[in-house]
Design a protein around this motif. Sequence first.
Motif, PDB file in Angstrom:
ATOM      1  N   GLY A 147       0.810  -1.226   0.000  1.00  0.00           N
ATOM      2  CA  GLY A 147       0.000   0.000   0.000  1.00  0.00           C
ATOM      3  C   GLY A 147       0.838   1.269   0.000  1.00  0.00           C
ATOM      4  O   GLY A 147       0.309   2.358  -0.212  1.00  0.00           O
ATOM      5  N   HIS A 148       2.139   1.111   0.231  1.00  0.00           N
ATOM      6  CA  HIS A 148       2.995   2.304   0.340  1.00  0.00           C
ATOM      7  C   HIS A 148       3.959   2.439  -0.823  1.00  0.00           C
ATOM      8  O   HIS A 148       5.030   3.016  -0.682  1.00  0.00           O
ATOM      9  CB  HIS A 148       3.723   2.310   1.691  1.00  0.00           C
ATOM     10  CG  HIS A 148       2.761   2.466   2.833  1.00  0.00           C
ATOM     11  ND1 HIS A 148       2.262   3.692   3.222  1.00  0.00           N
ATOM     12  CD2 HIS A 148       2.140   1.541   3.603  1.00  0.00           C
ATOM     13  CE1 HIS A 148       1.401   3.515   4.215  1.00  0.00           C
ATOM     14  NE2 HIS A 148       1.299   2.225   4.461  1.00  0.00           N
ATOM     15  N   HIS A 149       3.594   1.897  -1.994  1.00  0.00           N
ATOM     16  CA  HIS A 149       4.364   2.267  -3.181  1.00  0.00           C
ATOM     17  C   HIS A 149       3.743   3.554  -3.736  1.00  0.00           C
ATOM     18  O   HIS A 149       2.522   3.742  -3.691  1.00  0.00           O
ATOM     19  CB  HIS A 149       4.440   1.128  -4.202  1.00  0.00           C
ATOM     20  CG  HIS A 149       3.231   0.923  -5.054  1.00  0.00           C
ATOM     21  ND1 HIS A 149       2.191   0.101  -4.686  1.00  0.00           N
ATOM     22  CD2 HIS A 149       2.889   1.445  -6.258  1.00  0.00           C
ATOM     23  CE1 HIS A 149       1.278   0.117  -5.653  1.00  0.00           C
ATOM     24  NE2 HIS A 149       1.662   0.929  -6.600  1.00  0.00           N
ATOM     25  N   GLY A 203       1.619  10.625  -1.706  1.00  0.00           N
ATOM     26  CA  GLY A 203       1.016   9.970  -2.861  1.00  0.00           C
ATOM     27  C   GLY A 203       1.205   8.473  -2.934  1.00  0.00           C
ATOM     28  O   GLY A 203       1.217   7.893  -4.014  1.00  0.00           O
ATOM     29  N   CYS A 204       1.299   7.810  -1.762  1.00  0.00           N
ATOM     30  CA  CYS A 204       1.280   6.345  -1.755  1.00  0.00           C
ATOM     31  C   CYS A 204      -0.055   5.862  -2.320  1.00  0.00           C
ATOM     32  O   CYS A 204      -1.060   6.568  -2.258  1.00  0.00           O
ATOM     33  CB  CYS A 204       1.377   5.812  -0.335  1.00  0.00           C
ATOM     34  SG  CYS A 204       2.919   6.170   0.432  1.00  0.00           S
ATOM     35  N   TRP A 205      -0.049   4.640  -2.804  1.00  0.00           N
ATOM     36  CA  TRP A 205      -1.279   4.023  -3.323  1.00  0.00           C
ATOM     37  C   TRP A 205      -2.390   4.122  -2.276  1.00  0.00           C
ATOM     38  O   TRP A 205      -3.511   4.521  -2.578  1.00  0.00           O
ATOM     39  CB  TRP A 205      -0.974   2.565  -3.665  1.00  0.00           C
ATOM     40  CG  TRP A 205      -2.033   1.878  -4.465  1.00  0.00           C
ATOM     41  CD1 TRP A 205      -2.964   2.466  -5.275  1.00  0.00           C
ATOM     42  CD2 TRP A 205      -2.247   0.465  -4.540  1.00  0.00           C
ATOM     43  NE1 TRP A 205      -3.748   1.494  -5.854  1.00  0.00           N
ATOM     44  CE2 TRP A 205      -3.329   0.262  -5.420  1.00  0.00           C
ATOM     45  CE3 TRP A 205      -1.622  -0.649  -3.960  1.00  0.00           C
ATOM     46  CZ2 TRP A 205      -3.811  -1.012  -5.731  1.00  0.00           C
ATOM     47  CZ3 TRP A 205      -2.108  -1.915  -4.275  1.00  0.00           C
ATOM     48  CH2 TRP A 205      -3.188  -2.098  -5.151  1.00  0.00           C
ATOM     49  N   GLU A 213      -0.037  13.622   1.751  1.00  0.00           N
ATOM     50  CA  GLU A 213       0.966  13.099   2.671  1.00  0.00           C
ATOM     51  C   GLU A 213       0.465  11.803   3.305  1.00  0.00           C
ATOM     52  O   GLU A 213      -0.711  11.670   3.619  1.00  0.00           O
ATOM     53  CB  GLU A 213       1.253  14.134   3.760  1.00  0.00           C
ATOM     54  CG  GLU A 213       2.449  13.785   4.605  1.00  0.00           C
ATOM     55  CD  GLU A 213       2.786  14.904   5.601  1.00  0.00           C
ATOM     56  OE1 GLU A 213       1.984  15.862   5.722  1.00  0.00           O
ATOM     57  OE2 GLU A 213       3.840  14.807   6.244  1.00  0.00           O
ATOM     58  N   CYS A 214       1.385  10.863   3.501  1.00  0.00           N
ATOM     59  CA  CYS A 214       1.033   9.573   4.098  1.00  0.00           C
ATOM     60  C   CYS A 214       1.785   9.410   5.411  1.00  0.00           C
ATOM     61  O   CYS A 214       2.845  10.004   5.613  1.00  0.00           O
ATOM     62  CB  CYS A 214       1.394   8.460   3.123  1.00  0.00           C
ATOM     63  SG  CYS A 214       1.010   6.807   3.721  1.00  0.00           S
ATOM     64  N   SER A 215       1.253   8.568   6.304  1.00  0.00           N
ATOM     65  CA  SER A 215       1.891   8.345   7.609  1.00  0.00           C
ATOM     66  C   SER A 215       3.278   7.714   7.475  1.00  0.00           C
ATOM     67  O   SER A 215       4.088   7.771   8.396  1.00  0.00           O
ATOM     68  CB  SER A 215       0.999   7.441   8.471  1.00  0.00           C
ATOM     69  OG  SER A 215       0.784   6.213   7.808  1.00  0.00           O
ATOM     70  N   CYS A 216       3.583   7.129   6.322  1.00  0.00           N
ATOM     71  CA  CYS A 216       4.865   6.432   6.158  1.00  0.00           C
ATOM     72  C   CYS A 216       6.013   7.393   5.878  1.00  0.00           C
ATOM     73  O   CYS A 216       7.178   7.011   5.979  1.00  0.00           O
ATOM     74  CB  CYS A 216       4.764   5.406   5.030  1.00  0.00           C
ATOM     75  SG  CYS A 216       4.685   6.125   3.380  1.00  0.00           S
ATOM     76  N   GLY A 217       5.710   8.639   5.510  1.00  0.00           N
ATOM     77  CA  GLY A 217       6.771   9.596   5.210  1.00  0.00           C
ATOM     78  C   GLY A 217       6.762  10.095   3.771  1.00  0.00           C
ATOM     79  O   GLY A 217       7.313  11.155   3.470  1.00  0.00           O
TER      80      GLY A 217
END
Length: 306
Positions: free
Chosen positions: A158-160, A175-177, A168-172
């Motif tokens: 999910g984080h590609h 625009g992650c999937w 912004e995503c929680s992973c850093g």
Amino acid sequence: MIGGVDIGGTKIAVGIVDDDGKVLARTQAPTDPDRYDAGIELITRMLRRVAAQTGASITGIGIGSTGPVDPILGEFGDVDFLPGWRGKAPVRDLAGIFNVQVALENDGDAAALAEAGWGAGRNRSRMIYITVGTGIGGGITIDGKLYRGVDGAHPEVGHHVVDPAGPECSCGFHGCWESLAAGPAMAAWFEAHAPADNPHRDGINAQRICDLARSGDAVALQAVEHEARYLGLGLANLINLYAPDAIVLSGSVMKSSDLFLDRIRAVIRTGCRFVPAEKTDLTLASLGDDTNLIGAARVWHYRFAS
Ligand SMILES: [Zn+2]
């Protein structure tokens, strides 16, 4: 009879699952994210209750959990949603209480194992399981074996990144999937694009948008189109990277897959010309709402029965 334990950030589901992957009894309760010891006591009580309901004795326990987890050591990692559970060892603790073998996997991997063993992924050599709900997760199996990363790590499909200009995503990343195509992203798109006087904006969610689209609502139809495009881009990336036999789709958003699949297939046709994308079967998960619970039980079979 295997006791399945599905540990999520908000709830824990527990059930008795037979050797064919059928749930014979189930129960669930809210997760206390800060108190691990209370959590283990709760799981113990729930396992004993469902076992009593079926008259079965528990011969093994499988756990699927929100991650990260260490499947080899049987311990929780740096679990975002459960700060009080970090570094704890549910495999050792439940094995001590029930005197049976216990195995732990990430919940995406557990569900992938269930679909590969008992569901739509049976007899598929290279299978990618994808669940689209409040997030996007999944797991990869090759000839029924789980693909593991370095040190047993669970890959985060999910984080590609699909669009670096995305939210912004929680992973850093941006625009992650997941940040573009999970259920909340669909709701956010609707809120941003519906006129201020749109009566459906307040408290909108992906399910409601799909219902509105079916009744012909113009903004909802655009939201569905946008969602299908981003679902398609992520799935196309997976097909280009892995050329799998099958991608098995699950999760609350995929309950409306009929609204998305044509568009998803069109996106895949546009950009997957160098792999035989037409041979990748896009198929729906077949185990239903209990996939994660069934997956938890499958974790035991995967570790100890095969
Ligand atoms: Zn991310």
